[in-house]
Design a protein around this motif. Structure first.
Motif, PDB file in Angstrom:
ATOM      1  N   ARG A 469      37.245  72.476  37.654  1.00 28.69           N
ATOM      2  CA  ARG A 469      37.521  72.560  36.215  1.00 28.69           C
ATOM      3  C   ARG A 469      38.229  73.863  35.846  1.00 28.69           C
ATOM      4  N   ALA A 470      39.229  74.232  36.584  1.00 30.14           N
ATOM      5  CA  ALA A 470      39.978  75.454  36.265  1.00 30.14           C
ATOM      6  C   ALA A 470      40.641  75.293  34.903  1.00 30.14           C
ATOM      7  N   ALA A 471      40.300  76.169  33.972  1.00 35.56           N
ATOM      8  CA  ALA A 471      40.773  76.010  32.594  1.00 35.56           C
ATOM      9  C   ALA A 471      41.258  77.341  32.056  1.00 35.56           C
ATOM     10  N   LEU A 472      42.164  77.240  31.093  1.00 35.27           N
ATOM     11  CA  LEU A 472      42.691  78.420  30.401  1.00 35.27           C
ATOM     12  C   LEU A 472      42.711  78.124  28.910  1.00 35.27           C
ATOM     13  N   ASP A 473      42.139  79.035  28.127  1.00 34.15           N
ATOM     14  CA  ASP A 473      42.136  78.929  26.665  1.00 34.15           C
ATOM     15  C   ASP A 473      42.780  80.184  26.096  1.00 34.15           C
ATOM     16  N   ARG A 474      43.246  80.067  24.863  1.00 31.89           N
ATOM     17  CA  ARG A 474      43.834  81.242  24.212  1.00 31.89           C
ATOM     18  C   ARG A 474      43.184  81.442  22.842  1.00 31.89           C
ATOM     19  N   ASP A 475      43.268  82.664  22.364  1.00 28.56           N
ATOM     20  CA  ASP A 475      42.630  83.052  21.110  1.00 28.56           C
ATOM     21  C   ASP A 475      43.531  82.694  19.922  1.00 28.56           C
ATOM     22  N   LEU A 476      42.979  82.809  18.716  1.00 31.51           N
ATOM     23  CA  LEU A 476      43.804  82.739  17.511  1.00 31.51           C
ATOM     24  C   LEU A 476      44.885  83.810  17.587  1.00 31.51           C
ATOM     25  N   HIS A 477      46.035  83.512  16.999  1.00 29.41           N
ATOM     26  CA  HIS A 477      47.153  84.460  17.045  1.00 29.41           C
ATOM     27  C   HIS A 477      47.803  84.454  15.665  1.00 29.41           C
ATOM     28  N   TYR A 478      47.597  85.529  14.914  1.00 24.54           N
ATOM     29  CA  TYR A 478      48.141  85.607  13.553  1.00 24.54           C
ATOM     30  C   TYR A 478      49.599  86.033  13.627  1.00 24.54           C
ATOM     31  N   ARG A 479      50.472  85.149  13.212  1.00 23.15           N
ATOM     32  CA  ARG A 479      51.904  85.326  13.424  1.00 23.15           C
ATOM     33  C   ARG A 479      52.525  86.433  12.562  1.00 23.15           C
ATOM     34  N   PRO A 480      53.452  87.199  13.139  1.00 22.42           N
ATOM     35  CA  PRO A 480      54.246  88.145  12.353  1.00 22.42           C
ATOM     36  C   PRO A 480      55.421  87.408  11.704  1.00 22.42           C
ATOM     37  N   ASP A 481      55.098  86.551  10.745  1.00 16.66           N
ATOM     38  CA  ASP A 481      56.101  85.676  10.145  1.00 16.66           C
ATOM     39  C   ASP A 481      56.903  86.431   9.084  1.00 16.66           C
ATOM     40  N   PHE A 482      57.839  85.747   8.455  1.00 14.03           N
ATOM     41  CA  PHE A 482      58.529  86.316   7.305  1.00 14.03           C
ATOM     42  C   PHE A 482      58.330  85.390   6.114  1.00 14.03           C
ATOM     43  N   ARG A 483      58.331  85.976   4.929  1.00 13.21           N
ATOM     44  CA  ARG A 483      58.039  85.216   3.707  1.00 13.21           C
ATOM     45  C   ARG A 483      59.178  84.264   3.357  1.00 13.21           C
ATOM     46  N   ARG A 484      58.842  83.223   2.618  1.00 13.50           N
ATOM     47  CA  ARG A 484      59.823  82.209   2.227  1.00 13.50           C
ATOM     48  C   ARG A 484      60.479  82.519   0.887  1.00 13.50           C
ATOM     49  N   SER A 485      59.988  83.538   0.167  1.00 22.33           N
ATOM     50  CA  SER A 485      60.514  83.822  -1.174  1.00 22.33           C
ATOM     51  C   SER A 485      60.821  85.313  -1.295  1.00 22.33           C
ATOM     52  N   LEU A 486      61.574  85.649  -2.313  1.00 25.07           N
ATOM     53  CA  LEU A 486      62.023  87.017  -2.513  1.00 25.07           C
ATOM     54  C   LEU A 486      61.119  87.761  -3.481  1.00 25.07           C
ATOM     55  N   GLN A 487      60.952  89.042  -3.216  1.00 26.21           N
ATOM     56  CA  GLN A 487      60.326  89.941  -4.164  1.00 26.21           C
ATOM     57  C   GLN A 487      61.421  90.706  -4.898  1.00 26.21           C
ATOM     58  N   PRO A 488      61.111  91.277  -6.065  1.00 28.28           N
ATOM     59  CA  PRO A 488      62.131  92.040  -6.805  1.00 28.28           C
ATOM     60  C   PRO A 488      62.795  93.097  -5.926  1.00 28.28           C
ATOM     61  N   GLY A 489      64.119  93.120  -5.966  1.00 33.68           N
ATOM     62  CA  GLY A 489      64.877  94.084  -5.183  1.00 33.68           C
ATOM     63  C   GLY A 489      65.252  93.613  -3.801  1.00 33.68           C
ATOM     64  N   GLU A 490      64.754  92.432  -3.377  1.00 24.06           N
ATOM     65  CA  GLU A 490      65.078  91.907  -2.053  1.00 24.06           C
ATOM     66  C   GLU A 490      66.272  90.977  -2.119  1.00 24.06           C
ATOM     67  N   SER A 491      67.136  91.063  -1.112  1.00 22.46           N
ATOM     68  CA  SER A 491      68.262  90.137  -1.017  1.00 22.46           C
ATOM     69  C   SER A 491      67.950  88.991  -0.068  1.00 22.46           C
ATOM     70  N   GLN A 492      66.942  89.161   0.754  1.00 22.16           N
ATOM     71  CA  GLN A 492      66.474  88.106   1.646  1.00 22.16           C
ATOM     72  C   GLN A 492      64.991  88.314   1.921  1.00 22.16           C
ATOM     73  N   PRO A 493      64.286  87.243   2.291  1.00 26.29           N
ATOM     74  CA  PRO A 493      62.827  87.365   2.464  1.00 26.29           C
ATOM     75  C   PRO A 493      62.455  88.452   3.456  1.00 26.29           C
ATOM     76  N   GLY A 494      61.411  89.190   3.123  1.00 22.52           N
ATOM     77  CA  GLY A 494      60.944  90.270   3.973  1.00 22.52           C
ATOM     78  C   GLY A 494      59.813  89.816   4.878  1.00 22.52           C
ATOM     79  N   PRO A 495      59.274  90.747   5.660  1.00 20.79           N
ATOM     80  CA  PRO A 495      58.179  90.398   6.569  1.00 20.79           C
ATOM     81  C   PRO A 495      56.914  90.021   5.801  1.00 20.79           C
ATOM     82  N   ALA A 496      56.140  89.126   6.379  1.00 16.47           N
ATOM     83  CA  ALA A 496      54.882  88.716   5.758  1.00 16.47           C
ATOM     84  C   ALA A 496      53.973  89.929   5.597  1.00 16.47           C
TER      85      ALA A 496
END
Length: 581
Positions: A469-496
């Motif tokens: 029963r050789a097995a491998l599991d992995r932990d939760l991984h919180y992604r370094p994603d980028f946002r889908r919307s703009l904040q004031p002063g942004e020309s493109q979405p910034g990092p999450a």
């Protein structure tokens, strides 16, 4: 007189009984409403943002090739809603469903299948009026962006903290009282004082995500003369029997290794050709996972049953032990972040250690021992259950379910990102595109290709061995994603939020930061754009946080799991009743 009195008593008794019954019913209803309103309330999970810890509406498949059962998010939703259709993949209506067995990669398509409702859970309401919330609690709260809607996530950040999400893990720094919310006002990632937020063993056991388990190896991996399945485990010397086996055997005499080969095919599909990479891919997300963008994961658990073939009985009727020469050592090794992490069992001793990954210039770096302990070792003729955890900058070695050795190492967020990518934080923040322009902040750390791939292997010495029963599991991984919307002063979405030095989350005295276990498909605190106007004016305008006033309670039990959508009689899957960690 006596008879009249008796008759009167007999006539009055039922009236008193009815009255008492009605009072009891009223009290019972009152207590029920009070209990529901102030103590425990039931909720239903609507979406898959916490999957597979908690299920929203989903489908469940079982592979006829391996026997493995797994959930997948709803393929089709009702028009204009987030509600799953009762039957998924109806031909001529919604189109076919195509999924792949997570243990073998075998493709199943053109299937009509009933969708199941989400888990029903019990929530301790107002618990936090008596004690403070704890990190990694699963909490229910009013969504700051839609205060009429209840959300459920995992609690990550606590009041008075600064939060950084680095290479999938959570780092915490005590706030210095500066302005709350996101922004570069937070503590720099290379500053002293950062600590990784380690999960408890109970939470870790709950959130391990299976990548492969040899127990589900298909007994027949050939179809039309073509082999459609390749195990990710490969013997590193002659004498191994691995392919097509559920128990891997080695009949040689010298040192040997059983290694994870991430270059072997997992899904042989023109559209999804995937390898056996150790990544944050979720089988649950296959409903929209057509163009994978997966991050390597270095927090890994290795587990297997290690058997030393039975040796002849010696004098006194006793079989040889490890100490008497059956097997000098068994090691589980994880390769991640430019280092090797090892859990080793020898004669009566267990230890955990780490070292820099070997290179041409330094082929055999010295191991740094982080912890050790005593264990009964591995006896011939018996199967020892070995687990090795590399999680949250912690090493843990378990033998037959008991912790035999444990150790920790501490890196700052800057040291962690440098180890995970092989580049300094300063270099990453000044990365340039093909035209020589510095990349926008949202793209600097959210590119999976800059992170090093992980690996794993088992090492043995001293003679024959059987690996069950050789097995491998992995932990939760919180992604370094980028946002889908703009904040004031942004020309493109910034990092999450919390995933970049420019977006460190600084929490005030009544702020909480929450994330979903299914990070690739969770609209959580990393991505929120701002609270509802009423919440902003009456409670708190801070972006990305849950104010204390919106916290409802702690989820603690799944009492009615995954109601089948097409069942004539609503019946839960009693095998999935469980406490929530």
């Amino acid at each position: 007189m006596s008879n009249q009195s008796t008759a009167a008593q007999a006539t009055d008794a039922p009236k008193e009984s009815v009255k008492e019954t009605l009072i009891s019913i009223v009290i019972a209803f009152a207590l029920a409403f009070v209990f529901r309103g102030f103590v425990v309330e039931a909720f239903v999970i609507p979406t898959g943002s916490m999957a597979p810890t908690l299920m929203g509406a989903h489908m469940r498949f079982q592979s006829d090739a391996t026997g493995y059962s797994w959930p997948v998010g709803p393929w089709h939703l009702r028009q204009g809603t987030s509600e799953a259709k009762a039957i998924q993949g109806q031909r001529g209506v919604d189109g076919p469903i195509t999924v792949h067995d997570p243990m073998s990669g075998k493709r199943f398509d053109g299937v009509d299948i009933a969708s199941r409702a989400g888990d029903r859970i019990l929530v301790l309401k107002y618990l936090y009026g008596f004690r403070e919330p704890e990190r990694y609690d699963v909490v229910v709260f009013k969504n700051p962006g839609e205060p009429a809607v209840n959300y459920i996530k995992r609690l990550i950040g606590l009041p008075g903290e600064q939060i950084a999400l680095v290479d999938g893990d959570v780092f915490v720094h005590k706030s210095d009282g500066r302005t709350t919310g996101f922004g570069p006002g937070g503590v720099e990632w290379d500053a002293p004082g950062w600590q990784i937020a380690r999960k408890s063993d109970a939470v870790s056991k709950t959130v391990w995500q299976p990548v492969f388990d040899a127990e589900f190896t298909p007994p027949n991996a050939n179809a039309g003369g073509v082999t459609w399945f390749q195990t990710p485990w490969v013997g590193q010397s002659a004498g191994w029997a691995v392919e097509g086996q559920r128990a891997y055997t080695y009949d040689g005499a010298g040192p040997t290794a059983l290694a994870w080969d991430s270059n072997r095919d997992f899904i042989r599909d023109a559209k999804m050709g995937l390898k056996w990479e150790i990544s944050d891919r979720y089988a649950y997300n296959e409903c929209y996972d057509r163009l994978p963008r997966n991050f390597p994961v270095g927090d890994i658990r290795l587990r297997a049953g290690i058997e030393i073939p039975d040796l002849p009985v010696g004098r006194m009727g006793i079989r040889p032990s490890v100490a008497e020469g059956a097997v000098p050592s068994v090691s589980a090794i994880v390769t991640a972040r430019g280092h090797e992490f090892r859990g080793m069992v020898t004669a009566g001793k267990a230890s955990v250690a780490m070292r820099p990954q070997p290179t041409t210039d330094q082929p055999d770096p010295a191991w740094k021992e982080l912890g050790q302990g005593e264990t009964h070792g591995i006896r011939s003729g018996f199967v020892a259950q070995i687990e090795f955890w590399h999680i949250d900058q912690r090493l843990e070695l378990l033998v037959d379910g008991k912790v035999a050795a444990r150790g920790e190492y501490d890196w700052t967020p800057a040291e962690r990102i440098a180890a995970a990518t092989g580049q300094s934080l300063a270099d990453l923040l000044s990365r340039k595109d093909q035209l020589g322009r510095v990349l926008p902040a949202g793209a600097q750390l959210s590119d999976p290709s800059i992170y090093k791939a992980s690996g794993a292997r088992w090492e043995f010495s001293g003679g024959p061995v059987v690996v069950h029963r050789a097995a491998l599991d992995r932990d939760l991984h919180y992604r370094p994603d980028f946002r889908r919307s703009l904040q004031p002063g942004e020309s493109q979405p910034g990092p999450a939020w919390a995933t970049h030095p420019n977006t460190v989350m600084t929490l005030g005295p009544d702020h909480f930061f929450v994330l979903g276990d299914n990070s690739p498909a969770s609209e959580d605190g990393r991505l929120w754009t701002g609270p509802d106007s009423w919440v902003a004016s009456e409670i708190d305008p801070t972006i990305g946080v849950v104010p204390r006033e919106l916290m409802l309670g702690k989820a603690f039990f799944v009492y009615f799991p995954a109601l089948a959508g097409n069942s004539p009689i609503p019946m839960p899957d009693f095998g999935r009743l469980r406490f929530i960690w």
